[in-house]
Design a protein around this motif. Structure first.
Motif, PDB file in Angstrom:
ATOM      1  N   UNK A 111       3.394  -3.197   9.622  1.00  0.00           N
ATOM      2  CA  UNK A 111       2.442  -4.069   8.926  1.00  0.00           C
ATOM      3  C   UNK A 111       1.183  -4.263   9.770  1.00  0.00           C
ATOM      4  N   UNK A 112       0.068  -4.460   9.102  1.00  0.00           N
ATOM      5  CA  UNK A 112      -1.197  -4.653   9.804  1.00  0.00           C
ATOM      6  C   UNK A 112      -2.108  -5.558   8.982  1.00  0.00           C
ATOM      7  N   UNK A 120       0.859  -1.168   0.000  1.00  0.00           N
ATOM      8  CA  UNK A 120       0.000   0.000   0.000  1.00  0.00           C
ATOM      9  C   UNK A 120       0.904   1.229   0.000  1.00  0.00           C
ATOM     10  N   UNK A 121       0.697   2.081  -0.987  1.00  0.00           N
ATOM     11  CA  UNK A 121       1.523   3.275  -1.087  1.00  0.00           C
ATOM     12  C   UNK A 121       0.852   4.329  -1.955  1.00  0.00           C
ATOM     13  N   UNK A 122       1.440   5.497  -1.956  1.00  0.00           N
ATOM     14  CA  UNK A 122       1.067   6.541  -2.902  1.00  0.00           C
ATOM     15  C   UNK A 122       1.924   6.344  -4.147  1.00  0.00           C
ATOM     16  N   UNK A 123       1.426   6.754  -5.294  1.00  0.00           N
ATOM     17  CA  UNK A 123       2.255   6.687  -6.493  1.00  0.00           C
ATOM     18  C   UNK A 123       2.945   8.024  -6.777  1.00  0.00           C
ATOM     19  N   UNK A 124       2.388   9.117  -6.278  1.00  0.00           N
ATOM     20  CA  UNK A 124       2.887  10.446  -6.646  1.00  0.00           C
ATOM     21  C   UNK A 124       3.525  11.226  -5.499  1.00  0.00           C
ATOM     22  N   UNK A 125       3.663  10.600  -4.350  1.00  0.00           N
ATOM     23  CA  UNK A 125       4.327  11.241  -3.218  1.00  0.00           C
ATOM     24  C   UNK A 125       4.871  10.168  -2.295  1.00  0.00           C
ATOM     25  N   UNK A 126       5.758  10.560  -1.406  1.00  0.00           N
ATOM     26  CA  UNK A 126       6.321   9.612  -0.454  1.00  0.00           C
ATOM     27  C   UNK A 126       5.493   9.660   0.827  1.00  0.00           C
ATOM     28  N   UNK A 127       5.746   8.700   1.698  1.00  0.00           N
ATOM     29  CA  UNK A 127       5.027   8.652   2.966  1.00  0.00           C
ATOM     30  C   UNK A 127       4.110   7.442   3.018  1.00  0.00           C
ATOM     31  N   UNK A 128       3.575   7.196   4.177  1.00  0.00           N
ATOM     32  CA  UNK A 128       2.743   6.016   4.388  1.00  0.00           C
ATOM     33  C   UNK A 128       1.269   6.327   4.167  1.00  0.00           C
ATOM     34  N   UNK A 155      -7.078 -12.211   7.271  1.00  0.00           N
ATOM     35  CA  UNK A 155      -5.714 -12.750   7.386  1.00  0.00           C
ATOM     36  C   UNK A 155      -4.757 -12.100   6.379  1.00  0.00           C
ATOM     37  N   UNK A 156      -5.255 -11.155   5.574  1.00  0.00           N
ATOM     38  CA  UNK A 156      -4.418 -10.456   4.600  1.00  0.00           C
ATOM     39  C   UNK A 156      -3.561  -9.416   5.310  1.00  0.00           C
ATOM     40  N   UNK A 157      -2.252  -9.613   5.274  1.00  0.00           N
ATOM     41  CA  UNK A 157      -1.349  -8.695   5.946  1.00  0.00           C
ATOM     42  C   UNK A 157      -0.879  -7.630   4.955  1.00  0.00           C
ATOM     43  N   UNK A 158      -1.014  -6.371   5.325  1.00  0.00           N
ATOM     44  CA  UNK A 158      -0.622  -5.232   4.503  1.00  0.00           C
ATOM     45  C   UNK A 158       0.747  -4.730   4.975  1.00  0.00           C
TER      46      UNK A 158
END
Length: 97
Positions: free
Chosen positions: A16-17, A1-9, A29-32
């Motif tokens: 992880x969650x 999971x991320x942004x495509x046009x900027x940094x950061x969470x 049970x899907x870990x991100x």
């Protein structure tokens, strides 16, 4: 999971969650694994040069370390072809690691 046009969470955390299913109101049970940055973000969207990219990564990694988090990045294999659009980025990945 991320942004495509900027940094950061994107999820607001470096840890992880497990994905929460809103429709079923339960944790799955899907870990991100949150991603802090992607190579193309620096080149295409932020238009950073090598030095700016390294400075930003250094700052991001320092912040993650403060909170005992995880630093996950997306780095495409095409980013190791230092001709054409990637000229000047030689060694960036090595320095980040």
């Amino acid at each position: 999971m991320s942004f495509y046009n900027q940094t950061g969470f994107r999820a607001g955390t470096s840890h992880p969650f497990f994905f929460y299913d809103l429709a079923k109101e339960k944790i799955t049970s899907l870990k991100i694994f949150p991603v802090i940055a992607m190579d193309r973000t620096y080149l295409k969207y932020l238009q950073y040069n090598k030095l700016q990219t390294l400075q930003d990564f250094s700052q991001l990694i320092s912040e993650v370390k403060k909170f005992g988090g995880h630093t996950h990045v997306i780095w495409h294999n095409s980013s190791f072809d230092f001709q054409g659009e990637w000229i000047g980025y030689e060694g960036v990945f090595d320095e980040i690691i």
